[in-house]
Scaffold this active site. Structure first.
Site, mmCIF file in Angstrom:
data_model
loop_
_atom_site.group_PDB
_atom_site.id
_atom_site.type_symbol
_atom_site.label_atom_id
_atom_site.label_comp_id
_atom_site.label_asym_id
_atom_site.label_seq_id
_atom_site.Cartn_x
_atom_site.Cartn_y
_atom_site.Cartn_z
ATOM 1 N N TRP A 1 8.675 111.819 73.770
ATOM 2 C CA TRP A 1 8.536 111.376 75.158
ATOM 3 C C TRP A 1 7.570 112.248 75.965
ATOM 4 C CZ3 TRP A 1 9.617 115.530 78.057
ATOM 5 C CH2 TRP A 1 10.513 116.481 77.548
ATOM 6 N N CYS A 2 7.107 113.341 75.376
ATOM 7 C CA CYS A 2 6.291 114.323 76.110
ATOM 8 C C CYS A 2 4.837 113.870 76.224
ATOM 9 C CB CYS A 2 6.374 115.672 75.401
ATOM 10 S SG CYS A 2 5.202 116.895 76.014
ATOM 11 N N TYR A 3 4.297 113.924 77.430
ATOM 12 C CA TYR A 3 2.907 113.534 77.675
ATOM 13 C C TYR A 3 1.946 114.424 76.903
ATOM 14 C CZ TYR A 3 -1.555 113.410 80.181
ATOM 15 O OH TYR A 3 -2.893 113.346 80.499
#
Length: 484
Positions: free
Chosen positions: A170-172
């Site tokens: 989920w991390c950009y």
């Protein structure tokens, strides 16, 4: 020439011949009691004379220490890594100083607050990292080896160098790294075939699937690129993993170059690790990673004498954090405002003014622990009301400032935030100050009181003796009258 007779006529203390006086047991007893009373009252008067008398008043602050205030602190965070710990200061004038490092020391600590390594130096310029311009293909998969707990231990003991990308889907920033990491991993595998050249391997760990593995390696920000060297990933003194972290550019060329620099000291023929496993070119982007998950932050910051706040939190310009896993529990070892007062001066001040300094350390030694497992995104806030206290000495007829210090009252609370959890110290200075004036007694006043004690006790004793003697005579006369 004045005759001696005329001089004697002004004598206030005329003498009665000793033969005309009579001593008595009652008079002797009363004299002893009077002498003891004189000594007791003299001792009390001497103690009062030597004691320091003070007067307290509240006046408008007339600070002589300028428009800035030093905030000195020593705070331990058992669950905040030094890798991302940031100290920020802001005020109502709009001043914001982020990630202060010049006057701050960060030391990794374990859950028992014991230091596990030397001072940790944060990397600067993370917001300037180059991520490359590779396009991300949603249908592609990682070309490197996905690592689980068992595979991770196997590969760390097999390869001379294991470079691991700890990420979160989920991390950009993890998604920005993904295409570059895929290409770099593929190039590395083609250039250094694991079947014939077991010097290096690029792998990745999904921290949402392997939370225990990530926690054991103290991963708090995503993505974190760690470098494990065979035979040197475990410290015997604390049992913590000791490895390095890569803080350089994240484009494909930089990642491949990083791998090549790591392999320079290692010969393919014997796979022996050189004494210095890090080349000079890589020293600026590869640093020791924290060996534990906690951090002790100590030092001082300078703030304007206006309402503001000191904020300690996790911060990075190229990492993401899982707010639900962050815990900002902390232990305040020391927090004070203004110039530090020496221990010797404090000892003297407490001897002279025992009640001074009882509120300048309201938070010292206190713990603020968030122990509720399901209570996430918790920010711990402290509201500090600061009042300046100044002690004025007037000894020897001169007035001078003996000490200036800032005392404060503190109120703490927890708040739920939509952002990352923080530890906030809101401070506000009072426009008034407490002025404590030292007022020593004059020697003439002391002598006057001593004379009054001696004269008063002597006179009272004489009156009592006279009353007693007259009473005795009267009783004797009455008895004689009855006998006649």
């Amino acid at each position: 020439m004045v005759s001696t007779t005329k001089i004697k006529s002004v004598d206030f203390y005329r003498k009665i011949p000793r033969d005309l006086t009579e001593a008595s047991l009652s008079g002797a007893g009363l004299s002893i009691v009077a002498a003891l009373a004189m000594l007791f009252l003299f001792g009390m008067e001497l103690s009062s004379y030597l004691a320091i008398n003070t007067s307290t008043s509240v006046i408008v602050d007339k600070s002589s220490d300028g428009d800035f205030l030093d905030i000195d602190f020593n705070i331990s965070f058992p669950a905040l890594s030094c890798e991302f710990a940031s100290v920020d200061v802001s005020d109502v004038f709009g001043t914001h100083r982020l990630n202060i490092t010049k006057t701050i020391r960060k030391v990794p600590i374990d859950p028992h607050l014991r230091a596990t390594a030397a001072e940790f130096h944060s990397s600067s310029g993370l917001h300037l990292i180059n991520h490359g311009d590779e396009d991300h293909d949603e249908n592609s998969t990682y070309a490197d080896i996905p690592l689980t707990g068992a595979a991770f231990e196997k590969f760390t003991h097999h390869f001379q160098i294991l470079v691991v990308n700890f990420y979160a889907p989920w991390c950009y920033w993890s998604n920005r790294l993904k295409p570059s990491w895929e290409k770099a991993s593929q190039i590395t595998r083609e250039r250094y075939n694991p079947g014939t050249d077991d010097r290096v391997l690029l792998g990745s760990v999904d921290c949402t699937e392997e939370p225990t593995l990530c926690k054991s390696n103290h991963i708090q920000g995503y993505p974190s690129i760690r470098i494990f060297r065979k035979g040197s990933d475990l410290r015997e003194d604390h049992g913590n993993h000791e490895h390095e972290s890569y803080y350089g550019d994240r484009d494909t060329d930089s990642l491949v170059k990083m791998v090549e620099e790591l392999l320079k000291p290692i010969k393919k023929e014997d796979h022996k690790l050189a004494l210095d496993g890090k080349s000079d070119n890589a020293a600026s982007t590869i640093k020791k990673a924290p060996v534990s998950g906690g951090c002790r932050i100590e030092g001082y910051v300078r703030a304007k004498k206006v309402p503001g706040e000191l904020v300690i939190s996790a911060h990075s310009g190229a990492h993401s954090f899982d707010a639900s896993q962050m815990n900002m529990s902390h232990i305040v070892t020391h927090l004070s405002f203004g110039t530090m007062v020496s221990e010797r001066l404090w000892t003297d001040m407490k001897r002279l003014l025992p009640y001074l300094g009882q509120s300048h350390d309201r938070l010292n030694g206190k713990s603020f622990i968030n122990q509720r497992k399901f209570d996430v995104n918790v920010t711990i806030e402290h509201y500090l009301q600061i009042v300046k206290t100044e002690v004025i000495s007037r000894r020897s007829g001169k007035e001078h400032s003996l000490i200036e210090e800032y005392e404060y009252t503190a109120h703490s609370s927890v708040a739920h935030s939509y952002h990352y959890p923080e530890a906030k110290f809101h401070f506000e200075l009072s426009p008034m100050q407490v002025l404590i004036s030292e007022n020593p007694k004059s020697f003439s006043h002391f002598i006057t009181n001593v004379c009054a004690i001696i004269g008063g006790v002597f006179t009272v004793a004489g009156i009592l003796d006279s009353i007693f003697q007259n009473t005795v005579r009267m009783v004797k006369k009455i008895e004689l009258g009855k006998n006649i």
